[in-house]
Design a protein around this motif. Structure first.
Motif, PDB file in Angstrom:
ATOM      1  N   GLN A  14       0.816  -1.221   0.000  1.00  0.00           N
ATOM      2  CA  GLN A  14       0.000   0.000   0.000  1.00  0.00           C
ATOM      3  C   GLN A  14       0.850   1.272   0.000  1.00  0.00           C
ATOM      4  O   GLN A  14       0.450   2.296  -0.530  1.00  0.00           O
ATOM      5  CB  GLN A  14      -0.928   0.005   1.221  1.00  0.00           C
ATOM      6  CG  GLN A  14      -2.126  -0.918   1.074  1.00  0.00           C
ATOM      7  CD  GLN A  14      -2.814  -1.162   2.415  1.00  0.00           C
ATOM      8  OE1 GLN A  14      -2.194  -1.139   3.482  1.00  0.00           O
ATOM      9  NE2 GLN A  14      -4.110  -1.407   2.357  1.00  0.00           N
ATOM     10  N   HIS A  17       5.418   5.507  -0.888  1.00  0.00           N
ATOM     11  CA  HIS A  17       6.646   6.252  -0.544  1.00  0.00           C
ATOM     12  C   HIS A  17       6.509   7.769  -0.735  1.00  0.00           C
ATOM     13  O   HIS A  17       7.483   8.439  -1.033  1.00  0.00           O
ATOM     14  CB  HIS A  17       7.843   5.737  -1.366  1.00  0.00           C
ATOM     15  CG  HIS A  17       7.866   4.247  -1.531  1.00  0.00           C
ATOM     16  ND1 HIS A  17       8.019   3.400  -0.469  1.00  0.00           N
ATOM     17  CD2 HIS A  17       7.714   3.467  -2.631  1.00  0.00           C
ATOM     18  CE1 HIS A  17       7.975   2.136  -0.903  1.00  0.00           C
ATOM     19  NE2 HIS A  17       7.781   2.145  -2.200  1.00  0.00           N
ATOM     20  N   CYS A  18       5.306   8.302  -0.591  1.00  0.00           N
ATOM     21  CA  CYS A  18       5.108   9.734  -0.869  1.00  0.00           C
ATOM     22  C   CYS A  18       5.678  10.628   0.231  1.00  0.00           C
ATOM     23  O   CYS A  18       5.994  11.787  -0.003  1.00  0.00           O
ATOM     24  CB  CYS A  18       3.624  10.023  -1.055  1.00  0.00           C
ATOM     25  SG  CYS A  18       2.657   9.786   0.466  1.00  0.00           S
ATOM     26  N   CYS A  21       3.335  11.207   5.436  1.00  0.00           N
ATOM     27  CA  CYS A  21       3.207  10.855   6.848  1.00  0.00           C
ATOM     28  C   CYS A  21       4.367  11.392   7.697  1.00  0.00           C
ATOM     29  O   CYS A  21       4.253  11.486   8.915  1.00  0.00           O
ATOM     30  CB  CYS A  21       3.159   9.337   6.986  1.00  0.00           C
ATOM     31  SG  CYS A  21       4.557   8.525   6.171  1.00  0.00           S
ATOM     32  N   ARG A  39       7.458   5.483   6.696  1.00  0.00           N
ATOM     33  CA  ARG A  39       7.921   4.981   5.400  1.00  0.00           C
ATOM     34  C   ARG A  39       9.140   4.086   5.559  1.00  0.00           C
ATOM     35  O   ARG A  39       9.227   3.013   4.949  1.00  0.00           O
ATOM     36  CB  ARG A  39       8.252   6.193   4.499  1.00  0.00           C
ATOM     37  CG  ARG A  39       8.590   5.849   3.084  1.00  0.00           C
ATOM     38  CD  ARG A  39       8.747   7.108   2.254  1.00  0.00           C
ATOM     39  NE  ARG A  39       9.833   7.976   2.741  1.00  0.00           N
ATOM     40  CZ  ARG A  39      10.118   9.167   2.240  1.00  0.00           C
ATOM     41  NH1 ARG A  39       9.401   9.655   1.244  1.00  0.00           N
ATOM     42  NH2 ARG A  39      11.110   9.894   2.725  1.00  0.00           N
ATOM     43  N   CYS A  76      -1.914   9.256   5.848  1.00  0.00           N
ATOM     44  CA  CYS A  76      -1.558   8.555   4.606  1.00  0.00           C
ATOM     45  C   CYS A  76      -2.650   8.646   3.528  1.00  0.00           C
ATOM     46  O   CYS A  76      -3.772   8.183   3.736  1.00  0.00           O
ATOM     47  CB  CYS A  76      -1.289   7.087   4.934  1.00  0.00           C
ATOM     48  SG  CYS A  76      -0.863   6.133   3.471  1.00  0.00           S
ATOM     49  N   ALA A  78      -2.685   6.990   0.810  1.00  0.00           N
ATOM     50  CA  ALA A  78      -2.821   5.694   0.130  1.00  0.00           C
ATOM     51  C   ALA A  78      -3.579   4.672   0.984  1.00  0.00           C
ATOM     52  O   ALA A  78      -3.759   3.531   0.561  1.00  0.00           O
ATOM     53  CB  ALA A  78      -1.437   5.159  -0.222  1.00  0.00           C
ATOM     54  N   VAL A  80      -2.699   3.289   3.947  1.00  0.00           N
ATOM     55  CA  VAL A  80      -1.858   2.245   4.531  1.00  0.00           C
ATOM     56  C   VAL A  80      -2.473   1.751   5.854  1.00  0.00           C
ATOM     57  O   VAL A  80      -2.871   2.553   6.692  1.00  0.00           O
ATOM     58  CB  VAL A  80      -0.420   2.770   4.754  1.00  0.00           C
ATOM     59  CG1 VAL A  80       0.316   1.955   5.796  1.00  0.00           C
ATOM     60  CG2 VAL A  80       0.351   2.745   3.440  1.00  0.00           C
TER      61      VAL A  80
HETATM   62  S1  SF4 Z   1       2.851   5.374   4.663  1.00  0.00           S
HETATM   63 FE1  SF4 Z   1       1.395   6.474   3.380  1.00  0.00          FE
HETATM   64  S2  SF4 Z   1       1.947   8.633   3.674  1.00  0.00           S
HETATM   65 FE2  SF4 Z   1       3.679   7.434   4.407  1.00  0.00          FE
HETATM   66  S3  SF4 Z   1       5.049   7.265   2.655  1.00  0.00           S
HETATM   67 FE3  SF4 Z   1       3.738   5.444   2.604  1.00  0.00          FE
HETATM   68  S4  SF4 Z   1       2.023   6.028   1.290  1.00  0.00           S
HETATM   69 FE4  SF4 Z   1       3.042   7.928   1.847  1.00  0.00          FE
END
Ligand code: SF4
Ligand code: SF4
Length: 435
Positions: A14, A17-18, A21, A39, A76, A78, A80
């Motif tokens: 899920q 890596h944006c 968070c 992350r 998050c 996405a 997660v």
């Molecule tokens: S946990 Fe969610 S917000 Fe954090 S890096 Fe991964 S996808 Fe992005």
């Protein structure tokens, strides 16, 4: 067996890596080290699932440096499922015995397996502690300087000893208490029938909050069913890598309640609540309990959530003007996404002046037993929280989790601050009684 390898791989995938968070993660914001971020931790977990990394000490240390506050889950985009990842990662750390030592094994066996396994054992220790405190021995020992002979970590631990209540929940709440108020039009019977969870540590340290919860429920047309021998729900175990033990605790709790006869199961402890709502996932592979666990998860409600859902009665009498601020317990705001309901309750109590708290959703450092195993980081977070509380000018802090109540109370006491820490339901119960 590997908890992370056996986990549905889509949960692992899920994370995109944006980094959204990162600014919400208390450990990352203190250290600015990628490994200490959500992350970074998810990357470590995925490396284990992919067979590229073994669960050695560095991995286990990192998982225990994480607070499990779930702020990353809220942030998050996405979606997660950090709750599940966190529980599996800690279970993996325990399975690998990477942190194993004789002392650690003994401590975990005594506390997780021994004390929390049977509520009577916990109550027995609670009674001894109450006597120790009530007879003034604790105060004497503290004044005598004896504690100075202990290692610093033991002294810090002793300072966190909670004050034990004189009476526990079964002495304060009857197994079945029938509401006398009728809120459903035209009905001769109470409007709702609910089960009340009294908890383990909550039962010893905040049994008065359990009584307040029962009173508030009764005042809102709920008949309250409170089995006297409930015990621990297993959230402590699930959050500390003892996944199988958590399952057996969940089964035991399910056996205590007749779900068919109840409209809701009420909890007033946020940390327990967020775990209790996941019994369906915890027991999904158990053919005997899966269906009941799903029914259970659908019926578990935090007290504030339930009161707002049934349209609770606002107290009438205007009390003394009091400045109150509200701290969001992580497992209420992030774990259960409950933020508006406790504020709505406070707003409807006449005489309360609500002072907004900066960073109200930032962890106070309690995080289950985090303040015991990671005292340095926990204290940094506590001091940050206390500074914000002091800035509000409030004389009361309301929060919906016993761990946060203890952590903040201890911190305020150490500063000599005259600020009361209460559960929001206590303020509502007091307002009803005053009326
Ligand atoms: S946990 Fe969610 S917000 Fe954090 S890096 Fe991964 S996808 Fe992005
Ligand atoms: S649970 Fe809390 S401490 Fe752990 S990674 Fe998420 S935000 Fe950071």
């Amino acid at each position: 067996m590997s908890y992370l390898k056996d986990l549905d791989y889509s949960v692992m995938q899920q994370c995109i890596h944006c980094g959204m968070c990162l600014p919400t993660c208390p450990t990352y914001m203190e250290t600015k080290i990628e490994r200490n971020s959500p992350r970074g931790r998810i990357a470590l977990m995925r490396a284990i699932a992919d067979g590229q990394l073994e669960a050695k000490k560095a991995f286990a240390d990192e998982m225990y440096f994480c607070l499990g506050c779930l702020a990353c889950e809220t942030a998050c985009p996405a979606g997660v499922d950090y709750t599940q990842l966190f529980e599996m990662a800690r279970a993996e750390a325990e399975r690998s015995h990477a942190l194993s030592s004789r002392t650690r094994r003994l401590l975990r066996w005594v506390v997780l397996d021994g004390l929390f396994h049977k509520q009577w054992r916990l109550r027995w220790v609670g009674r001894l502690l109450w006597l120790y405190q009530m007879l003034g021995v604790q105060a004497l020992v503290r004044r005598s300087g004896l504690l100075r002979k202990l290692p610093e970590s033991w002294r810090a631990l002793e300072a966190k000893t909670p004050t034990i209540q004189r009476r526990f929940s079964p002495d304060l709440i009857a197994p079945g208490e029938i509401a006398t108020t009728v809120t459903k039009a035209g009905s001769a019977r109470p409007a709702y029938r609910v089960g009340l969870l009294t908890g383990c540590i909550q039962d010893l340290v905040y049994s008065d909050v359990n009584r307040d919860t029962a009173d508030v429920l009764l005042a809102n047309g709920c008949t309250v069913i409170t089995p006297p021998a409930q015990g621990c729900c297993g959230s402590l175990h699930a959050h500390n890598g003892e996944y199988e033990m958590a399952k057996s605790f969940a089964r035991r709790l399910l056996d205590q309640f007749d779900l068919e006869q109840l409209d809701a199961i009420i909890t007033n402890a946020a940390g327990c609540g967020s775990h209790l709502k996941h019994f369906d996932r915890l027991l999904q592979d158990d053919p005997r309990y899966a269906a009941r666990a799903a029914q259970w998860s659908a019926k578990v409600k935090d007290i504030s959530e339930w009161l707002v859902e049934i349209g609770f009665r606002a107290p009438e009498k205007h009390g003394t003007e009091t400045g109150v601020t509200y701290h969001d317990a992580c497992h209420l705001c992030h774990g259960q996404k409950i933020t508006a309901q406790p504020r709505e309750i406070l707003a409807k109590i006449p005489g309360l002046r609500i002072a907004p708290l900066t960073e109200s959703m930032w962890c106070c450092g309690s995080a289950g037993i985090y303040n015991l195993i990671q005292p340095e980081m926990a204290d940094k977070l506590l001091q940050r929280k206390l500074d914000h509380i002091a800035a509000t000018g409030a004389t009361v802090v309301a929060t919906g989790n016993p761990g946060c109540m203890l952590q903040i109370s201890n911190g305020l006491a150490a500063r000599g601050a005259k600020i009361e820490v209460v559960h929001p339901v206590t303020l509502l119960a007091r307002a009803y009684r005053a009326g």
